[in-house]
Design an enzyme around this catalytic site. Structure first.
Site, PDB file in Angstrom:
ATOM      1  N   GLY B  54     -31.933 -11.667 -18.922  1.00 49.83           N
ATOM      2  CA  GLY B  54     -31.295 -12.428 -17.866  1.00 49.83           C
ATOM      3  C   GLY B  54     -31.808 -12.029 -16.497  1.00 49.83           C
ATOM      4  N   SER B  55     -31.632 -12.917 -15.527  1.00 51.65           N
ATOM      5  CA  SER B  55     -31.997 -12.621 -14.142  1.00 51.65           C
ATOM      6  C   SER B  55     -30.895 -11.800 -13.478  1.00 51.65           C
ATOM      7  CB  SER B  55     -32.178 -13.921 -13.363  1.00 51.65           C
ATOM      8  OG  SER B  55     -33.317 -14.595 -13.794  1.00 51.65           O
ATOM      9  N   GLY B  56     -31.198 -11.335 -12.290  1.00 50.72           N
ATOM     10  CA  GLY B  56     -30.210 -10.617 -11.496  1.00 50.72           C
ATOM     11  C   GLY B  56     -30.441  -9.123 -11.487  1.00 50.72           C
ATOM     12  N   HIS B  57     -31.557  -8.678 -12.101  1.00 50.71           N
ATOM     13  CA  HIS B  57     -31.817  -7.246 -12.229  1.00 50.71           C
ATOM     14  C   HIS B  57     -33.130  -6.829 -11.575  1.00 50.71           C
ATOM     15  CE1 HIS B  57     -28.520  -7.168 -15.074  1.00 50.71           C
ATOM     16  NE2 HIS B  57     -29.138  -7.968 -15.904  1.00 50.71           N
ATOM     17  N   ASP B 110     -30.163 -11.552 -26.458  1.00 49.17           N
ATOM     18  CA  ASP B 110     -31.598 -11.275 -26.442  1.00 49.17           C
ATOM     19  C   ASP B 110     -32.117 -10.988 -27.853  1.00 49.17           C
ATOM     20  OD1 ASP B 110     -31.856 -11.537 -23.628  1.00 49.17           O
ATOM     21  OD2 ASP B 110     -31.133  -9.501 -23.335  1.00 49.17           O
ATOM     22  N   HIS B 223     -23.985  -5.266 -16.267  1.00 45.35           N
ATOM     23  CA  HIS B 223     -23.317  -6.560 -16.136  1.00 45.35           C
ATOM     24  C   HIS B 223     -21.824  -6.351 -15.875  1.00 45.35           C
ATOM     25  CE1 HIS B 223     -26.705  -6.935 -18.984  1.00 45.35           C
ATOM     26  NE2 HIS B 223     -27.021  -7.908 -18.176  1.00 45.35           N
TER      27      HIS B 223
END
Lengths: 337, 337
Positions: B54-57, B110, B223
């Protein structure tokens, strides 16, 4: 105050101890004072470049000491100038006979102390020192009066002065030439910032300013200096348009120019958002017929945990292009060329 | 929600457009989908390494695609797994005949999608794929039951699996050997985090969890997964002590070991504070007789604008030391060796 620190009065000393632990192969300190950071790489006959300033802006200032960039940096407490004695200790350590260039931001405390250090270096140590004061914040430009002092604050764009002058010194240019390059870079860079939240100076313990939950301030300085306009937070593209217009018309940057772009996060703003900004900067420059030679995106000059970002443009000629592209290897900035 | 974005639903696409604009000389995308990022450097016969998540990291995951690290990365929306089809598109693009290794974090979405992509690559494309699932968060370790699945979340320590496997692939090791190296690195790294503030997922528009103005949560996931202990914010040295004790006894790391250290900022925590943490990590390791070969300090795996940090240790042998020290050049991580 939500910070991962011990006693506020030990914050900078402990931070510096961490730096010497993590990067002890690249940097050490002069005169037994951890605030006097110097590169471990020395080259006889190379012009030494020193900077300095208050803490709280990592990777500015000390993070750029290393190969192809700076040779030393004196470090003050958070947002406080280091002393002239600390600047002198760095100067003595980094001089290899070719003289020393000071490059620092346009703040009164720094100017006063660097001027005093330069005098002491000359009189007491017979070291020739030249100085370039970098100030490129469009938001703090006063009315242009020929011969008058530059009122612009030095912010993230000083990175380009370090990069170009550092590469020039690595090419073994003499002091006057390195100074000329630093002045050219400083004269051709312009920056504008936007702040969304304040930061907290640990010793003070409260926010450096107040701002509404739905507000932003365009043009705010990296110590919370008042900006140009405070208003409702806008979508990213509109913020970037509002910031780019005064940057572009300042020098001005015109059709056919080539530039390097720096999108700089002020601390809390995620890298993801900085790339959203980068995209819009690119669109605007393309519309204006200005070509981008190279992008830098990330945290280059912060204000502790402030949320916000700044945009800097450097107008390039062939010489600056070569120097921007040169290899650099410091604890915080690495470029393979 | 104080963010420099446009419409939340366009956030990741616009972020990716910014990445391709800024780093177009190093990375492009496969299958006409900006979520399928691949390196522009190709070497015939080299094992391809792909990750995804996922994005955001940022800089996780896509930031580590480049020389000496990864070859491709499929990118989902914020905190969302990319699809198996996107993973397959990356796989096809980066295979040069030597097979592909997937290295990704221990999250169900994932795992499901990467397993499906590996099957499709095998059946439809005749590409051999091996997988290493990295999970090293001490806070999420269940009771050790031989033969049972690893319950640990994958967090910042996956950087070391990328670094070592990437260097192994650059040395032209075959797929089984690159997999062995990735497994060894993943097995020898342990991480613990602490969160001080939540982040806001743009499409959700509110904080991912609530936490008091004077509280921290030790062991929280990237998260916002629940940690081990929530309590009053302590001084940095006490936080580090509380985090280091379970890390050290987990593998365990013992006197005489050599390690690499990663102090990772989660987003809003200033680099200055990370160095205060680094200092204390170093002190504790010295007391325990554990030698540090190399330090990494900075933002390596973030959670948007979350405040907090994590500490990872990688136990080294001669092979991992050589691979950690190898040169790397990606948009977000550069090391001269």
């Amino acid at each position: 105050m939500k910070k991962i620190i011990n006693k506020p009065e030990n914050f900078i000393r402990e931070m510096l101890e961490g730096i010497y632990i993590a990067h002890g192969n690249m940097v050490g300190y002069a005169g037994g004072d951890v605030h006097c950071l110097v590169s471990k790489q020395k080259k006889a006959g190379k012009v030494g470049i020193a900077t300095g300033g208050g803490s709280g802006h990592l990777p500015l200032f000390l993070g750029y000491v290393g190969e192809g960039m700076l040779d030393g940096c004196s470090i003050g407490d958070v947002f406080q100038s280091p002393s002239a004695e600390q600047m002198l200790a760095v100067t003595k350590e980094i001089d290899s006979g070719a003289g020393v260039l000071y490059i620092y931001g346009n703040y009164n405390g720094d100017i006063f102390n660097f001027d005093m250090a330069a005098e002491m270096a000359d009189f007491e140590e017979d070291i020739r020192v030249e100085s370039v004061v970098a100030g490129e914040d469009v938001a703090s430009a006063g009315p242009a009066v020929p011969g008058e002092k530059n009122t612009r604050r030095g912010v993230a764009g000083i990175f380009f002065a370090y990069k170009c002058a550092g590469a020039a010194a690595a090419e073994m240019m003499p002091l006057d030439e390195v100074k000329r390059v630093a002045e050219k870079a400083a004269a051709n860079v312009r920056t504008m910032g936007v702040a969304l939240t304040p930061c907290i100076v640990p010793r003070v313990g409260k926010a450096s300013f107040e701002i509404g939950e739905d507000e932003m301030e365009i043009g705010m300085g990296i110590h919370g200096e008042t900006g140009i306009r405070r208003g409702k937070l806008l979508p990213a593209d509109e913020i970037v348009e509002e910031m780019m217009a005064p940057i572009i018309k300042d020098i001005p940057y015109v059709k056919g120019d080539e530039v390097a772009v720096l999108v700089n996060g002020l601390g809390a703003t995620p890298l993801e958002e900085q790339y959203v900004v980068c995209r819009k900067v690119s669109n605007i420059l393309e519309e204006q017929g200005i070509k981008v030679h190279r992008y830098y995106v990330g945290e280059y000059a912060t204000s502790l945990e402030m949320a916000g970002m700044s945009i800097s443009l450097l107008k390039l000629d062939d010489e600056l292009k070569r120097l921007v592209d040169a290899q650099a290897n410091t604890p915080f900035f690495k470029q393979f060329g």
